[in-house]
Design a protein around this motif. Structure first.
Motif, PDB file in Angstrom:
ATOM      1  N   GLN A 179     113.974  64.620  98.806  1.00 55.13           N
ATOM      2  CA  GLN A 179     113.527  65.613  97.844  1.00 55.13           C
ATOM      3  C   GLN A 179     113.653  65.070  96.422  1.00 55.13           C
ATOM      4  OE1 GLN A 179     115.139  69.636  98.494  1.00 55.13           O
ATOM      5  NE2 GLN A 179     115.909  68.953 100.490  1.00 55.13           N
ATOM      6  N   TRP A 180     113.035  65.779  95.489  1.00 57.13           N
ATOM      7  CA  TRP A 180     113.185  65.450  94.070  1.00 57.13           C
ATOM      8  C   TRP A 180     114.588  65.812  93.609  1.00 57.13           C
ATOM      9  CZ3 TRP A 180     109.603  62.709  91.489  1.00 57.13           C
ATOM     10  CH2 TRP A 180     108.301  62.671  91.996  1.00 57.13           C
ATOM     11  N   MET A 181     115.167  64.964  92.766  1.00 58.87           N
ATOM     12  CA  MET A 181     116.507  65.201  92.264  1.00 58.87           C
ATOM     13  C   MET A 181     116.504  66.312  91.212  1.00 58.87           C
ATOM     14  SD  MET A 181     117.875  63.164  94.241  1.00 58.87           S
ATOM     15  CE  MET A 181     117.593  61.649  95.168  1.00 58.87           C
ATOM     16  N   GLN A 182     117.665  66.927  91.010  1.00 57.84           N
ATOM     17  CA  GLN A 182     117.811  68.034  90.077  1.00 57.84           C
ATOM     18  C   GLN A 182     118.926  67.752  89.071  1.00 57.84           C
ATOM     19  OE1 GLN A 182     118.485  71.171  93.059  1.00 57.84           O
ATOM     20  NE2 GLN A 182     116.415  71.929  92.673  1.00 57.84           N
ATOM     21  N   ASN A 183     119.001  68.569  88.022  1.00 56.41           N
ATOM     22  CA  ASN A 183     120.057  68.449  86.998  1.00 56.41           C
ATOM     23  C   ASN A 183     120.101  67.035  86.420  1.00 56.41           C
ATOM     24  OD1 ASN A 183     120.685  71.036  87.952  1.00 56.41           O
ATOM     25  ND2 ASN A 183     122.346  70.291  89.237  1.00 56.41           N
ATOM     26  N   TRP A 184     118.943  66.441  86.184  1.00 49.58           N
ATOM     27  CA  TRP A 184     118.834  65.030  85.805  1.00 49.58           C
ATOM     28  C   TRP A 184     119.072  64.860  84.307  1.00 49.58           C
ATOM     29  CZ3 TRP A 184     116.886  60.980  83.176  1.00 49.58           C
ATOM     30  CH2 TRP A 184     116.773  59.732  83.814  1.00 49.58           C
ATOM     31  N   ILE A 185     120.068  64.061  83.931  1.00 50.39           N
ATOM     32  CA  ILE A 185     120.327  63.782  82.514  1.00 50.39           C
ATOM     33  C   ILE A 185     120.533  62.282  82.293  1.00 50.39           C
ATOM     34  CG2 ILE A 185     121.332  66.060  82.083  1.00 50.39           C
ATOM     35  CD1 ILE A 185     124.102  64.591  81.906  1.00 50.39           C
ATOM     36  N   PHE A 186     120.220  61.847  81.077  1.00 48.39           N
ATOM     37  CA  PHE A 186     120.384  60.458  80.635  1.00 48.39           C
ATOM     38  C   PHE A 186     121.346  60.457  79.463  1.00 48.39           C
ATOM     39  CE2 PHE A 186     118.529  57.058  77.733  1.00 48.39           C
ATOM     40  CZ  PHE A 186     119.036  55.975  78.441  1.00 48.39           C
ATOM     41  N   VAL A 187     122.393  59.606  79.546  1.00 46.23           N
ATOM     42  CA  VAL A 187     123.413  59.533  78.498  1.00 46.23           C
ATOM     43  C   VAL A 187     123.426  58.116  77.914  1.00 46.23           C
ATOM     44  CG1 VAL A 187     125.821  59.951  77.902  1.00 46.23           C
ATOM     45  CG2 VAL A 187     124.769  61.228  79.786  1.00 46.23           C
ATOM     46  N   ALA A 202     116.011  65.728  81.728  1.00 42.77           N
ATOM     47  CA  ALA A 202     114.656  65.437  82.204  1.00 42.77           C
ATOM     48  C   ALA A 202     113.774  66.672  82.117  1.00 42.77           C
ATOM     49  CB  ALA A 202     114.699  64.937  83.639  1.00 42.77           C
ATOM     50  N   LYS A 203     112.528  66.457  81.686  1.00 42.87           N
ATOM     51  CA  LYS A 203     111.505  67.498  81.712  1.00 42.87           C
ATOM     52  C   LYS A 203     110.528  67.263  82.862  1.00 42.87           C
ATOM     53  CE  LYS A 203     108.268  70.010  78.728  1.00 42.87           C
ATOM     54  NZ  LYS A 203     107.679  70.090  77.365  1.00 42.87           N
ATOM     55  N   TYR A 204     110.175  65.981  83.073  1.00 46.49           N
ATOM     56  CA  TYR A 204     109.284  65.607  84.177  1.00 46.49           C
ATOM     57  C   TYR A 204     109.833  64.361  84.863  1.00 46.49           C
ATOM     58  CZ  TYR A 204     105.869  68.656  81.874  1.00 46.49           C
ATOM     59  OH  TYR A 204     105.234  69.727  81.291  1.00 46.49           O
ATOM     60  N   VAL A 221     110.306  52.466  91.594  1.00 45.42           N
ATOM     61  CA  VAL A 221     110.249  52.523  90.128  1.00 45.42           C
ATOM     62  C   VAL A 221     109.972  53.961  89.711  1.00 45.42           C
ATOM     63  CG1 VAL A 221     109.060  51.686  88.052  1.00 45.42           C
ATOM     64  CG2 VAL A 221     109.315  50.174  90.046  1.00 45.42           C
ATOM     65  N   SER A 222     110.587  54.404  88.629  1.00 44.64           N
ATOM     66  CA  SER A 222     110.315  55.769  88.156  1.00 44.64           C
ATOM     67  C   SER A 222     110.225  55.820  86.637  1.00 44.64           C
ATOM     68  CB  SER A 222     111.407  56.740  88.626  1.00 44.64           C
ATOM     69  OG  SER A 222     112.654  56.451  88.024  1.00 44.64           O
ATOM     70  N   TYR A 223     109.516  56.839  86.180  1.00 39.28           N
ATOM     71  CA  TYR A 223     109.449  57.200  84.763  1.00 39.28           C
ATOM     72  C   TYR A 223     109.942  58.627  84.624  1.00 39.28           C
ATOM     73  CZ  TYR A 223     106.388  53.141  84.140  1.00 39.28           C
ATOM     74  OH  TYR A 223     105.876  51.875  84.106  1.00 39.28           O
ATOM     75  N   ILE A 224     110.706  58.868  83.577  1.00 37.26           N
ATOM     76  CA  ILE A 224     111.251  60.195  83.328  1.00 37.26           C
ATOM     77  C   ILE A 224     110.931  60.592  81.891  1.00 37.26           C
ATOM     78  CG2 ILE A 224     113.336  61.629  83.271  1.00 37.26           C
ATOM     79  CD1 ILE A 224     113.417  58.259  85.061  1.00 37.26           C
ATOM     80  N   THR A 225     110.282  61.724  81.729  1.00 36.03           N
ATOM     81  CA  THR A 225     110.051  62.284  80.397  1.00 36.03           C
ATOM     82  C   THR A 225     111.180  63.256  80.106  1.00 36.03           C
ATOM     83  OG1 THR A 225     107.656  62.122  80.685  1.00 36.03           O
ATOM     84  CG2 THR A 225     108.460  63.576  78.937  1.00 36.03           C
ATOM     85  N   VAL A 226     111.881  63.049  78.998  1.00 28.23           N
ATOM     86  CA  VAL A 226     113.010  63.908  78.665  1.00 28.23           C
ATOM     87  C   VAL A 226     112.625  64.887  77.560  1.00 28.23           C
ATOM     88  CG1 VAL A 226     114.740  62.211  79.372  1.00 28.23           C
ATOM     89  CG2 VAL A 226     113.945  62.228  76.990  1.00 28.23           C
ATOM     90  N   TYR A 227     113.399  65.951  77.444  1.00 31.35           N
ATOM     91  CA  TYR A 227     113.230  66.899  76.344  1.00 31.35           C
ATOM     92  C   TYR A 227     113.751  66.282  75.044  1.00 31.35           C
ATOM     93  CZ  TYR A 227     112.540  70.884  79.561  1.00 31.35           C
ATOM     94  OH  TYR A 227     112.057  71.755  80.506  1.00 31.35           O
ATOM     95  N   PRO A 228     113.228  66.684  73.882  1.00 29.87           N
ATOM     96  CA  PRO A 228     113.897  66.353  72.619  1.00 29.87           C
ATOM     97  C   PRO A 228     115.302  66.954  72.621  1.00 29.87           C
ATOM     98  CG  PRO A 228     111.678  67.199  72.218  1.00 29.87           C
ATOM     99  CD  PRO A 228     111.975  67.453  73.674  1.00 29.87           C
ATOM    100  N   ASN A 229     116.173  66.438  71.748  1.00 32.10           N
ATOM    101  CA  ASN A 229     117.521  66.997  71.689  1.00 32.10           C
ATOM    102  C   ASN A 229     117.527  68.317  70.920  1.00 32.10           C
ATOM    103  OD1 ASN A 229     117.435  66.291  68.975  1.00 32.10           O
ATOM    104  ND2 ASN A 229     118.857  64.567  69.185  1.00 32.10           N
TER     105      ASN A 229
END
Length: 345
Positions: A179-187, A202-204, A221-229
């Protein structure tokens, strides 16, 4: 902010490919990759990132994902390399490099950096001074398929949106049957619990259908679009963004910056490995004998690293019992996927 000194030596597998250098220098003109195969398996899927918890009134989706990650959950998250085995990952699907070598340029941050930015040093097994990169960070996510929390590594990539991150496919989706992962964050520049550049939710999430449907490691390989802070700033404007290279020779001098979390590492700080990649047998991959363990999944393999950013030429996918790390070979399909998400906000 305290940054561990380069002299805190980390243990990595010995390899003749490792080289000592303060700054990785260029490798000459771009070389088109050998072979003229198809860029099959090039289609991708994108989903809106979700959270595992019930929506709370007044919280944005970005805040909800970020709030999930307590210090305890971060501390006990599992290295995501086990997800590759769970997916029944395969290779040798006949994919091949195509087209001329080409690149997207990196970008410097436009927001004034923290005073300590240039002082941070990554840790490695040789005595060179290799600066840790603000573009590289630790990833945390929840896997709804097994109800467990995981960690990966990732790197910010320059694009017109200034909101793009690159990682491994298995760091956003569980592969065949998953499945697609959830609660995805980049630090970015995570440092033993310190988060000098905050959390970016993550937004997308985007990865190749060949990974989703077949667990094909050549498309891990993956791409992740994140929200602005919360201040409305965009990731690449804050930390900088790496460029992207595709269809280069299998033999490239690279710097890998990662957060390996399984022993002998602890996942607390950026580790580095430098060397010249090679093609492992007949696989459409690049390899380097770094010995990086779980937690390093998704780490960016950088050409022309200048102690701030470079050109992503691979992402950490697997480690074998001999300490050989591998990345999918970056062909035209990787650039096509990038182009499909570069402007997404």
């Amino acid at each position: 902010m305290h940054f561990p000194d380069i002299r805190r030596v980390a243990t990595v597998a010995a390899s003749a490919a490792l080289v000592a250098a303060t700054v990785l220098v260029g490798t000459g003109p771009a070389q088109a990759a050998p072979g003229g195969g198809t860029s099959g398996g090039a289609s991708v899927s994108t989903v809106a990132a979700t959270t595992s918890t019930t929506a709370r009134s007044g919280l944005t989706a970005a805040q909800q994902a970020s709030d999930y990650w307590t210090k305890e959950r971060m501390r006990t998250a599992i290295s995501a390399d086990v997800l590759v085995e769970k997916a029944g990952a395969v290779t040798g699907k006949g994919l091949g490099p195509t087209g001329a070598a080409r690149s997207v340029p990196p970008a410097a941050p436009t927001v004034a950096p923290a005073a300590s930015r240039a002082k941070s040093l990554a840790s490695g097994d040789i005595g060179a001074n290799v600066a840790a990169s603000t573009t590289v960070g630790k990833v945390f996510f929840y896997n709804p398929a097994d109800g467990r929390n995981y960690v990966c590594s990732a790197g910010a990539v320059n694009s017109s949106s200034k909101l793009l991150v690159m990682s491994a496919g298995h760091c956003v989706h569980g592969g065949r049957g998953g499945q697609w992962m959830q609660n995805w964050i980049f630090v970015p520049l995570y440092n033993y619990g310190a988060e000098p550049y905050g959390r970016w939710s993550a937004k997308y999430l985007t990865t190749f259908n060949a990974w989703i449907n077949d667990s094909n490691l050549e498309r891990d390989v993956s791409y992740i679009t994140v929200y602005p802070n919360a201040a409305g700033q965009r990731l690449v404007n804050v930390v900088g963004g790496n460029g992207l290279s595709v269809n280069y020779s299998y033999t490239q001098a690279v710097t890998i910056l990662a957060y390996p979390a399984a022993p002998p590492y602890d996942g607390g700080w950026q580790q580095y490995c430098q060397g010249t990649t090679y093609r492992p047998g007949s696989e459409y991959k690049i390899a380097l004998n770094c010995g990086f363990t779980g937690g390093s999944s998704g780490a960016v393999w950088l050409r022309l690293y200048n102690d701030a950013y470079g050109y992503v030429n691979g992402v950490m996918s697997t480690l074998n019992s001999a300490g050989v790390n591998k990345s999918p070979y970056f062909d035209t399909a990787v650039m096509d996927a990038y182009n499909s998400v570069a402007a997404r906000v």
